[in-house]
Structure formats: C-alpha cells, structure tokens
Design a protein around this motif. Structure first.
Motif, PDB file in Angstrom:
ATOM      1  N   ASN A 426       0.684  -1.219  -0.068  1.00 53.96           N
ATOM      2  CA  ASN A 426      -0.128   0.206  -0.156  1.00 53.96           C
ATOM      3  C   ASN A 426       0.717   1.212   0.140  1.00 53.96           C
ATOM      4  OD1 ASN A 426      -2.391  -1.235  -0.046  1.00 53.96           O
ATOM      5  ND2 ASN A 426      -2.746  -1.145   2.193  1.00 53.96           N
ATOM      6  N   VAL A 427       2.026   1.146  -0.105  1.00 54.70           N
ATOM      7  CA  VAL A 427       2.956   2.299   0.088  1.00 54.70           C
ATOM      8  C   VAL A 427       3.718   2.507  -1.288  1.00 54.70           C
ATOM      9  CG1 VAL A 427       5.090   2.942   1.094  1.00 54.70           C
ATOM     10  CG2 VAL A 427       3.770   1.689   2.482  1.00 54.70           C
ATOM     11  N   ILE A 428       3.571   3.887  -1.582  1.00 54.53           N
ATOM     12  CA  ILE A 428       4.498   4.387  -2.576  1.00 54.53           C
ATOM     13  C   ILE A 428       5.875   5.165  -1.938  1.00 54.53           C
ATOM     14  CG2 ILE A 428       4.408   6.615  -4.134  1.00 54.53           C
ATOM     15  CD1 ILE A 428       1.865   5.868  -5.136  1.00 54.53           C
ATOM     16  N   ARG A 429       6.769   4.496  -2.575  1.00 54.90           N
ATOM     17  CA  ARG A 429       8.206   5.185  -2.279  1.00 54.90           C
ATOM     18  C   ARG A 429       8.661   6.442  -3.091  1.00 54.90           C
ATOM     19  NH1 ARG A 429      12.815   0.533  -1.719  1.00 54.90           N
ATOM     20  NH2 ARG A 429      10.856  -0.780  -2.585  1.00 54.90           N
ATOM     21  N   LEU A 430       9.023   7.268  -2.350  1.00 54.10           N
ATOM     22  CA  LEU A 430       9.586   8.476  -2.983  1.00 54.10           C
ATOM     23  C   LEU A 430      10.841   8.677  -2.803  1.00 54.10           C
ATOM     24  CD1 LEU A 430       6.262  10.936  -2.030  1.00 54.10           C
ATOM     25  CD2 LEU A 430       6.744   9.346  -4.257  1.00 54.10           C
ATOM     26  N   GLU A 431      11.670   8.632  -3.668  1.00 53.78           N
ATOM     27  CA  GLU A 431      13.178   8.702  -3.468  1.00 53.78           C
ATOM     28  C   GLU A 431      13.834   9.609  -4.676  1.00 53.78           C
ATOM     29  OE1 GLU A 431      15.295   5.617  -1.582  1.00 53.78           O
ATOM     30  OE2 GLU A 431      13.562   4.493  -2.085  1.00 53.78           O
ATOM     31  N   PRO A 432      13.219  10.852  -4.859  1.00 52.39           N
ATOM     32  CA  PRO A 432      13.942  11.752  -6.027  1.00 52.39           C
ATOM     33  C   PRO A 432      15.369  12.096  -5.941  1.00 52.39           C
ATOM     34  CG  PRO A 432      12.664  12.997  -4.387  1.00 52.39           C
ATOM     35  CD  PRO A 432      12.589  11.743  -3.811  1.00 52.39           C
ATOM     36  N   PRO A 433      16.046  12.611  -6.807  1.00 54.26           N
ATOM     37  CA  PRO A 433      17.400  12.887  -6.692  1.00 54.26           C
ATOM     38  C   PRO A 433      17.358  13.939  -5.735  1.00 54.26           C
ATOM     39  CG  PRO A 433      16.979  12.377  -8.911  1.00 54.26           C
ATOM     40  CD  PRO A 433      15.599  12.217  -8.194  1.00 54.26           C
ATOM     41  N   LEU A 434      18.654  13.970  -5.074  1.00 50.52           N
ATOM     42  CA  LEU A 434      19.176  15.100  -3.948  1.00 50.52           C
ATOM     43  C   LEU A 434      18.985  16.584  -4.623  1.00 50.52           C
ATOM     44  CD1 LEU A 434      21.221  13.401  -1.466  1.00 50.52           C
ATOM     45  CD2 LEU A 434      18.768  12.929  -1.886  1.00 50.52           C
ATOM     46  N   ILE A 435      19.045  16.817  -5.812  1.00 51.42           N
ATOM     47  CA  ILE A 435      19.072  17.956  -6.555  1.00 51.42           C
ATOM     48  C   ILE A 435      17.666  18.550  -6.579  1.00 51.42           C
ATOM     49  CG2 ILE A 435      21.186  17.464  -7.980  1.00 51.42           C
ATOM     50  CD1 ILE A 435      19.374  17.026 -10.187  1.00 51.42           C
ATOM     51  N   CYS A 436      16.670  17.823  -6.068  1.00 56.46           N
ATOM     52  CA  CYS A 436      15.244  18.252  -6.176  1.00 56.46           C
ATOM     53  C   CYS A 436      15.002  19.396  -5.456  1.00 56.46           C
ATOM     54  CB  CYS A 436      14.487  17.416  -5.221  1.00 56.46           C
ATOM     55  SG  CYS A 436      12.745  17.346  -5.256  1.00 56.46           S
ATOM     56  N   GLY A 437      14.158  20.230  -6.358  1.00 58.05           N
ATOM     57  CA  GLY A 437      13.911  21.623  -5.816  1.00 58.05           C
ATOM     58  C   GLY A 437      12.392  21.884  -5.324  1.00 58.05           C
ATOM     59  N   LYS A 438      12.175  23.000  -4.743  1.00 54.20           N
ATOM     60  CA  LYS A 438      10.853  23.163  -4.301  1.00 54.20           C
ATOM     61  C   LYS A 438       9.951  23.000  -5.440  1.00 54.20           C
ATOM     62  CE  LYS A 438       7.947  26.664  -1.954  1.00 54.20           C
ATOM     63  NZ  LYS A 438       7.083  27.244  -2.630  1.00 54.20           N
ATOM     64  N   GLU A 439      10.456  23.654  -6.541  1.00 56.92           N
ATOM     65  CA  GLU A 439       9.269  23.372  -7.837  1.00 56.92           C
ATOM     66  C   GLU A 439       9.176  22.036  -8.193  1.00 56.92           C
ATOM     67  OE1 GLU A 439      13.714  23.693  -9.527  1.00 56.92           O
ATOM     68  OE2 GLU A 439      12.587  24.452  -7.680  1.00 56.92           O
ATOM     69  N   HIS A 440       9.855  21.310  -7.955  1.00 53.75           N
ATOM     70  CA  HIS A 440       9.772  19.820  -8.262  1.00 53.75           C
ATOM     71  C   HIS A 440       8.782  19.147  -7.528  1.00 53.75           C
ATOM     72  CE1 HIS A 440      13.948  20.461 -10.098  1.00 53.75           C
ATOM     73  NE2 HIS A 440      13.145  20.381 -11.116  1.00 53.75           N
ATOM     74  N   ILE A 441       8.880  19.445  -6.048  1.00 59.31           N
ATOM     75  CA  ILE A 441       7.957  19.033  -5.066  1.00 59.31           C
ATOM     76  C   ILE A 441       6.576  19.579  -5.401  1.00 59.31           C
ATOM     77  CG2 ILE A 441       7.380  19.105  -2.461  1.00 59.31           C
ATOM     78  CD1 ILE A 441      10.407  18.940  -2.298  1.00 59.31           C
ATOM     79  N   ASP A 442       6.521  20.608  -5.799  1.00 65.65           N
ATOM     80  CA  ASP A 442       5.306  21.448  -5.874  1.00 65.65           C
ATOM     81  C   ASP A 442       4.603  20.746  -7.187  1.00 65.65           C
ATOM     82  OD1 ASP A 442       5.541  23.184  -3.908  1.00 65.65           O
ATOM     83  OD2 ASP A 442       6.177  24.731  -5.204  1.00 65.65           O
ATOM     84  N   THR A 443       5.264  20.452  -8.153  1.00 64.70           N
ATOM     85  CA  THR A 443       4.705  19.768  -9.489  1.00 64.70           C
ATOM     86  C   THR A 443       4.153  18.499  -8.991  1.00 64.70           C
ATOM     87  OG1 THR A 443       6.310  20.848 -10.860  1.00 64.70           O
ATOM     88  CG2 THR A 443       5.137  18.772 -11.616  1.00 64.70           C
ATOM     89  N   PHE A 444       4.952  17.685  -8.193  1.00 66.90           N
ATOM     90  CA  PHE A 444       4.596  16.255  -7.709  1.00 66.90           C
ATOM     91  C   PHE A 444       3.176  16.394  -6.827  1.00 66.90           C
ATOM     92  CE2 PHE A 444       4.572  13.318  -4.329  1.00 66.90           C
ATOM     93  CZ  PHE A 444       4.339  12.252  -4.956  1.00 66.90           C
ATOM     94  N   VAL A 445       3.357  17.260  -5.992  1.00 65.19           N
ATOM     95  CA  VAL A 445       2.163  17.443  -5.169  1.00 65.19           C
ATOM     96  C   VAL A 445       0.783  17.882  -5.669  1.00 65.19           C
ATOM     97  CG1 VAL A 445       1.437  18.707  -2.946  1.00 65.19           C
ATOM     98  CG2 VAL A 445       3.685  17.610  -2.836  1.00 65.19           C
ATOM     99  N   SER A 446       1.156  18.778  -6.668  1.00 62.64           N
ATOM    100  CA  SER A 446      -0.189  19.095  -7.489  1.00 62.64           C
ATOM    101  C   SER A 446      -0.481  18.154  -8.393  1.00 62.64           C
ATOM    102  CB  SER A 446       0.486  20.557  -8.512  1.00 62.64           C
ATOM    103  OG  SER A 446      -0.758  20.741  -9.278  1.00 62.64           O
ATOM    104  N   ALA A 447       0.013  17.267  -8.992  1.00 61.06           N
ATOM    105  CA  ALA A 447      -0.221  16.169  -9.576  1.00 61.06           C
ATOM    106  C   ALA A 447      -1.024  15.245  -8.665  1.00 61.06           C
ATOM    107  CB  ALA A 447       0.796  15.573 -10.377  1.00 61.06           C
ATOM    108  N   LEU A 448      -0.556  14.753  -7.557  1.00 60.91           N
ATOM    109  CA  LEU A 448      -1.082  14.020  -6.838  1.00 60.91           C
ATOM    110  C   LEU A 448      -2.351  14.546  -6.255  1.00 60.91           C
ATOM    111  CD1 LEU A 448      -0.719  11.065  -5.277  1.00 60.91           C
ATOM    112  CD2 LEU A 448       0.326  12.364  -3.266  1.00 60.91           C
ATOM    113  N   ASP A 449      -2.311  15.611  -6.008  1.00 56.78           N
ATOM    114  CA  ASP A 449      -3.767  16.338  -5.321  1.00 56.78           C
ATOM    115  C   ASP A 449      -4.866  16.200  -6.450  1.00 56.78           C
ATOM    116  OD1 ASP A 449      -5.473  17.742  -4.085  1.00 56.78           O
ATOM    117  OD2 ASP A 449      -4.269  19.792  -4.086  1.00 56.78           O
ATOM    118  N   SER A 450      -4.428  16.626  -7.764  1.00 57.64           N
ATOM    119  CA  SER A 450      -5.367  16.656  -8.541  1.00 57.64           C
ATOM    120  C   SER A 450      -5.986  15.122  -8.860  1.00 57.64           C
ATOM    121  CB  SER A 450      -4.741  16.817 -10.021  1.00 57.64           C
ATOM    122  OG  SER A 450      -5.560  16.863 -11.086  1.00 57.64           O
ATOM    123  N   LEU A 451      -4.930  14.039  -8.760  1.00 57.61           N
ATOM    124  CA  LEU A 451      -5.121  12.909  -9.053  1.00 57.61           C
ATOM    125  C   LEU A 451      -6.290  12.165  -8.018  1.00 57.61           C
ATOM    126  CD1 LEU A 451      -5.300  10.135 -10.793  1.00 57.61           C
ATOM    127  CD2 LEU A 451      -2.934   9.796  -9.367  1.00 57.61           C
TER     128      LEU A 451
END
Length: 469
Positions: A426-451
């Motif tokens: 039941n778990v989704i594992r999130l391990e993005p590269p450590l170069i990840c920025g706030k903008e990438h997190i916002d894109t991901f969270v917005s996509a998940l929220d929409s879905l």
C-alpha cells in the motif's frame, strides 16, 4: 586446417539505440523477464522508451519529459547525467587510464577508500569495494561474522528486511518471494524491526549471537525507521553483549535522509556499514563495505587471512572509482545533503497537508530527507461506508492495487514516475534525486492532489480504461 569463426547475428550499439517499443517488448519477453513484462504492462510502463535523461527528468521517444520521483530506489542522488561526473569519466577515458589493477595497487581505489574513511564517523575506516549492494552487504556480514568468531556465529536480522538477493544476504532478507525454495544458511534469528525488547531478549537468551544486521531505514518494508533512542540503546546492548552491529545503508546512505549516513541522526556508530546505489553517482555500479579497523584486522589482518575476502575482479575498477570520487565531491560541493534535509521536510509537510485533505485515502506519511513513504488506506476504507464490510474481506488481496492505480495514472496523465515497496504494497516510495527543488515537489504534490481529487471510483475507472487502450 584452421577454422574461421563466423560472427553471429549480433546487434550493434546503433541498432540498440534504434529499437522501437515493439522490438524492445519482444526481446524483453524472449530474453529477459516475461513475468516482469506482465507488471510493466499493467502499469503502462511498457509504453515508455527512455531516450535521454538529465537532472530530474527522463525524456521518452516522443520528447515527453518525465519527472523522476522514483530515483532508481535511491541510486540517483546527483540526478541523471551530472555534468561533473560525465566530464570526469570522459577525461579518464581520453587519457586511457587503467581499469583492472588486481596485480597492482590502484590509486583510484586507494583514493576512494580514503574518502569514505574521511566521511565515515568514529573508526569506520577499512574499506572493501564491490559492484552492488548485495556484494557490499555480503562483505559486511562476512567481516562481522569472522571477527565475532566461531563461537558467536549466529546473526540477528529484522522482519520485513531487505539486504540483497545473493544467497548469503538472502538468508537475512525477510521475503518468502525472494527466498523462493533456496536452501539458505541457518545461523539466523529473526526479530521485529525497532523492537529493542526482542533484541534484548535474544541477546540474553543466546550467547552464540555475534552479529546483528539491520537497515537503518527499511526501504522495501515501506520506508520504516526507528527513533534515535532505539539506535542508542542498540549500541549500548551490542557493547554490553559483545555483538557486532552491521548497519545496511545501501539505500538510505549517501545523504538521502539529510545526513550522509542515516544512523548519524542518532549520534551513534555501527561496527560495520555498507553503501551502494548513489555511491555510483548514477553512472556506475559501485558498492562499499566500511568497517572499524579493529573488526577488519581481527577478520583479515594477517597475511594468511588477507585474501579470504580479497578484492573481486571488478571491485575498485578504475572508472567506477573515479566516478564515485567525483560524485562524493559533488555531493558536498553542491550542498546536496543539506538540500535533502530541507526539501525533504517540505515534501513531508506538503504530503501531510494532502493527508489532512484526503484522510480516507492517505493513511500515513513518513520518512526523513528525500526518503519518504506515502501509505494508502486499505481499499475498503476508501469506499463509502455502506460498501466497506463487503469489500474489506478482499483487502489483503487488493493490497497494492490503489498504489498501483495511482502510480500508473501519475505517469500516464501527469508525467511523474514513483516507486513501490516489496512488503507493504500500500506504500508508494518517493526517493527523488537530492538535486530536487521546491518547484519539483510542487509539481509532484499538485499532480497527486489533482489525481486524488478525482475520487476513488474515478481513479479505478480511469485505470481500467487505460488497460483497454
């Protein structure tokens, strides 16, 4: 009479690059893993041919950019194709530097070992280099078992652990699936993860226990950690009973949790540890065991014992070493460990916000740094109350279905790639590269929220529709 060898019908490099999806599917089915192909088709991952990768993104055959929150199970701390790593590797090749140095000392292996000793706390300063996490963990368990001695040959491991698929560490991997019907070593004792009382009881009951092997954060277990107090008490218990602690940091090490080693959050040091995955800087297969000098010397310190677990043919190969050397320097030069802590805290807070918004769908959010687990409710709990009693009898069989639906639709509709876990499906594992920025997190969270905003019925409907296309 000489016989001329006829060249078989071999594909060339350019042929490989030019393969289309249908050809790839046929070759994968016929020569790699037809069973795995079934699951790739189920998730829609078989429709993707990655052409290039850079930074946080894959680019597919249609020029579509896919945001990588999978990160190769934690293998891509620096992202895809970091320019400094590429340049170091190109320079090494252009200078025709040596790769295999078994007969001689390797300046590259020596330098990498020095760097790992410099990074590692306490007296962790003796290094064995290999090519994978399994190989590094095999070396770690073997050095600890030899140092513990023949009268202390039993090894403690945890429920829901994953330490590799080679037969030695498979004996410490708590998975009926991976264990299959292999005959494994029998000198092992299983305890619940994070349960200090069970470990205490095991140590006190069996003086033959000489080693305990634990992931600092269980990746396959669903991103499960333990409080600092657990690790501090474990260190005290090991010292009291003369047990050697092996910390598996293959996935959670190299800065992923906001410290180079995850165990550093507890202010303690194991006797032996292991790294891999991101140690290869996303461009090579590199693993390392790092042991306390006294442990290593007790196991292999004499000329007669030095080669019991000596270098493998490709352990410390030149280009792999310089890749890891450059990768470690990039990690610190670009402040990526600190970035992991900062962005990880932001990711957790945003996911907790979504949990508050969708409590019937999201059961838990946990992790540290950019190693995060997003756990969904059992399927019945996401449905209207009237349907829950009927569906709840199927919850065990349906485990993983919701995470699979979400993962498939995130890729199909939002160009975002996520990972899954072996034990708690039941778990989704999130391990993005450590170069990840706030903008990438916002894109991901917005996509998940929409879905998630579509609701469970629509998510199931959309996933089913994707299977008939």
């Amino acid at each position: 009479m000489s016989v001329r060898t006829t060249k078989p019908s071999l594909l060339g490099v350019e042929d490989a690059k030019a393969l289309g999806i249908e050809q790839m599917t046929t070759l994968f089915r016929d020569h790699l893993n037809p069973g795995q192909l079934h699951f790739m088709k189920l998730l829609g991952f078989n429709r993707i041919k990655v052409e290039t990768a850079e930074g946080m993104y894959y680019t597919d055959q249609n020029g579509r950019k896919i945001l990588d929150f999978f990160g190769g199970f934690g293998s891509l701390a620096l992202g895809h194709n970091h320019p400094r790593v590429l340049e170091a590797r190109k320079r090494f090749q252009d200078e025709k530097r040596h790769e295999i140095a078994i007969a001689f000392m390797s300046q590259y292996a020596a330098a990498l070992a020095k760097n790992l000793a410099e990074i590692s706390p306490g007296s962790l300063d003796m290094v064995f280099l290999g090519s994978s996490g399994s190989e590094a963990m095999e070396a770690a368990v073997k050095v600890a078992e030899r140092a513990a001695g023949p009268g202390r040959h039993k090894v403690v491991y945890a429920e829901n652990s994953f330490h590799g698929k080679t037969k030695g560490v498979l004996s410490l991997t708590d998975s009926p699936l991976y264990r299959g019907q292999f005959r494994l070593v029998e000198n092992t004792i299983r305890v619940p993860f994070g349960d200090i009382d069970s470990i205490t009881n095991a140590f006190e009951a069996d003086p033959q226990i000489g080693v305990i092997v634990l992931e600092t954060v269980q990746g396959g277990g669903g991103i499960v950690g333990a409080e600092p107090a657990f690790w501090q008490e474990l260190r005290r218990l090991c010292d009291k009973h003369g047990v050697l602690w092996v910390a598996d940091e293959v996935q959670c090490g190299v800065g992923r949790t906001g410290r180079f080693y995850a165990f550093e959050h507890a202010g303690v040091v194991p006797d032996v540890t292991a790294l891999a995955k991101s140690l290869g800087a996303g461009k090579t297969a590199m693993g390392a065991m790092i042991a306390r000098r006294d442990v290593y010397m007790k196991a292999y310190g004499k000329p007669g014992t030095a080669l019991i677990h000596g270098p493998a043919t490709f352990g410390g190969i030149g280009e792999a070493c310089i890749t890891a050397i450059e990768g470690l320097n990039v990690l610190y030069d670009e402040g990526l460990i600190d970035n992991s802590a900062e962005q990880g805290a932001y990711l957790l807070s945003e996911l907790q916000r979504l949990q508050g918004k969708y409590p019937k769908i999201i059961k838990d959010v946990r992790g540290q740094g950019l190693m995060v687990g997003l756990e969904f409710q059992d399927f019945s709990q996401t449905l209207p109350v009237v349907l829950r009693p009927v569906v709840s009898v199927l919850d065990e069989k349906l485990k993983g279905s919701l995470s699979g639906f979400v993962g498939a639709l995130l890729l199909r509709d939002y160009d975002v790639l996520v990972a899954f876990t072996e034990y708690n499906r039941n778990v989704i594992r999130l391990e993005p590269p450590l170069i990840c920025g706030k903008e990438h997190i916002d894109t991901f969270v917005s996509a998940l929220d929409s879905l998630l905003g579509r609701g469970i019925i629509a998510i199931v409907r959309d996933f089913v529709a994707s299977q008939v296309k």
